[in-house]
Design a protein around this motif. Structure first.
Motif, mmCIF file in Angstrom:
data_model
loop_
_atom_site.group_PDB
_atom_site.id
_atom_site.type_symbol
_atom_site.label_atom_id
_atom_site.label_comp_id
_atom_site.label_asym_id
_atom_site.label_seq_id
_atom_site.Cartn_x
_atom_site.Cartn_y
_atom_site.Cartn_z
ATOM 1 N N ASP A 142 -23.070 31.015 1.368
ATOM 2 C CA ASP A 142 -22.029 31.818 2.086
ATOM 3 C C ASP A 142 -21.526 32.983 1.418
ATOM 4 O O ASP A 142 -21.365 32.848 0.373
ATOM 5 C CB ASP A 142 -20.631 30.839 2.304
ATOM 6 C CG ASP A 142 -19.380 31.511 2.987
ATOM 7 O OD1 ASP A 142 -19.710 32.738 3.640
ATOM 8 O OD2 ASP A 142 -18.437 31.058 3.217
ATOM 9 N N HIS A 143 -21.772 34.075 2.088
ATOM 10 C CA HIS A 143 -21.430 35.493 1.606
ATOM 11 C C HIS A 143 -20.318 36.141 2.227
ATOM 12 O O HIS A 143 -20.261 37.074 2.640
ATOM 13 C CB HIS A 143 -22.831 36.202 1.694
ATOM 14 C CG HIS A 143 -23.706 36.044 0.422
ATOM 15 N ND1 HIS A 143 -25.103 36.041 0.780
ATOM 16 C CD2 HIS A 143 -23.594 35.777 -0.817
ATOM 17 C CE1 HIS A 143 -25.720 35.642 -0.368
ATOM 18 N NE2 HIS A 143 -24.932 35.526 -1.224
ATOM 19 N N ASP A 164 -18.546 37.527 5.134
ATOM 20 C CA ASP A 164 -18.803 38.264 6.290
ATOM 21 C C ASP A 164 -20.011 38.816 6.401
ATOM 22 O O ASP A 164 -20.753 39.222 7.349
ATOM 23 C CB ASP A 164 -17.954 39.502 6.667
ATOM 24 C CG ASP A 164 -17.890 40.321 5.573
ATOM 25 O OD1 ASP A 164 -18.790 40.364 4.535
ATOM 26 O OD2 ASP A 164 -17.347 41.614 5.839
ATOM 27 N N ARG A 165 -21.169 38.566 5.507
ATOM 28 C CA ARG A 165 -22.331 38.802 5.629
ATOM 29 C C ARG A 165 -23.198 37.894 6.123
ATOM 30 O O ARG A 165 -23.175 36.521 5.827
ATOM 31 C CB ARG A 165 -23.052 39.091 4.126
ATOM 32 C CG ARG A 165 -22.368 40.571 3.572
ATOM 33 C CD ARG A 165 -22.939 40.873 2.333
ATOM 34 N NE ARG A 165 -24.345 40.615 2.073
ATOM 35 C CZ ARG A 165 -25.064 40.432 0.981
ATOM 36 N NH1 ARG A 165 -24.529 40.331 -0.324
ATOM 37 N NH2 ARG A 165 -26.300 40.017 0.810
ATOM 38 N N HIS A 166 -24.236 38.236 6.883
ATOM 39 C CA HIS A 166 -25.129 37.203 7.466
ATOM 40 C C HIS A 166 -26.165 36.956 6.462
ATOM 41 O O HIS A 166 -26.661 37.554 5.675
ATOM 42 C CB HIS A 166 -25.827 37.777 8.778
ATOM 43 C CG HIS A 166 -27.015 36.696 9.272
ATOM 44 N ND1 HIS A 166 -26.827 35.692 9.860
ATOM 45 C CD2 HIS A 166 -28.386 36.786 9.192
ATOM 46 C CE1 HIS A 166 -27.738 35.036 10.238
ATOM 47 N NE2 HIS A 166 -28.759 35.724 9.768
ATOM 48 N N THR A 167 -26.172 35.301 6.065
ATOM 49 C CA THR A 167 -27.124 34.973 5.087
ATOM 50 C C THR A 167 -28.253 33.970 5.646
ATOM 51 O O THR A 167 -28.189 33.223 6.657
ATOM 52 C CB THR A 167 -26.354 33.965 4.103
ATOM 53 O OG1 THR A 167 -25.193 34.728 3.761
ATOM 54 C CG2 THR A 167 -27.062 33.514 2.980
ATOM 55 N N THR A 168 -29.436 34.326 5.078
ATOM 56 C CA THR A 168 -30.478 33.323 5.598
ATOM 57 C C THR A 168 -31.025 32.775 4.410
ATOM 58 O O THR A 168 -31.287 33.406 3.421
ATOM 59 C CB THR A 168 -31.701 34.285 6.486
ATOM 60 O OG1 THR A 168 -31.083 34.794 7.593
ATOM 61 C CG2 THR A 168 -32.797 33.318 6.960
#
Length: 77
Positions: free
Chosen positions: A59-60, A62-66
């Motif tokens: 989890d970052h 509000d950043r999208h993380t893949t």
């Protein structure tokens, strides 16, 4: 979340756009974790499960993380 790492240190620790090495030792409720050689977690998590399924979450905020996994080893100790 088990333990929050100081957010001001994250940019120095995470290799953005590159491979990162994550190492975890979980013995019953004692959890230790290292990210790129730096210990980020060392605590006893009494509320957690001592057995069951293994899951991954990154989890970052509000950043999208893949998450792409290059190599994964799981060893029962």
């Amino acid at each position: 979340m088990v333990q929050l790492f100081p957010q001001d240190l994250v940019p120095k620790l995470v290799h953005d756009g590159e491979w990162n090495h994550y190492y975890v030792i979980a013995k019953e409720h004692h959890i230790q974790a290292w990210l790129n050689g730096v210990k980020t977690i060392d605590m006893v998590h009494d509320a957690g499960f001592a057995d069951g399924n293994i899951g991954f979450q990154l989890d970052h905020g509000d950043r999208h993380t893949t998450i792409d996994v290059k190599t994964l080893y799981i060893r029962q100790m």
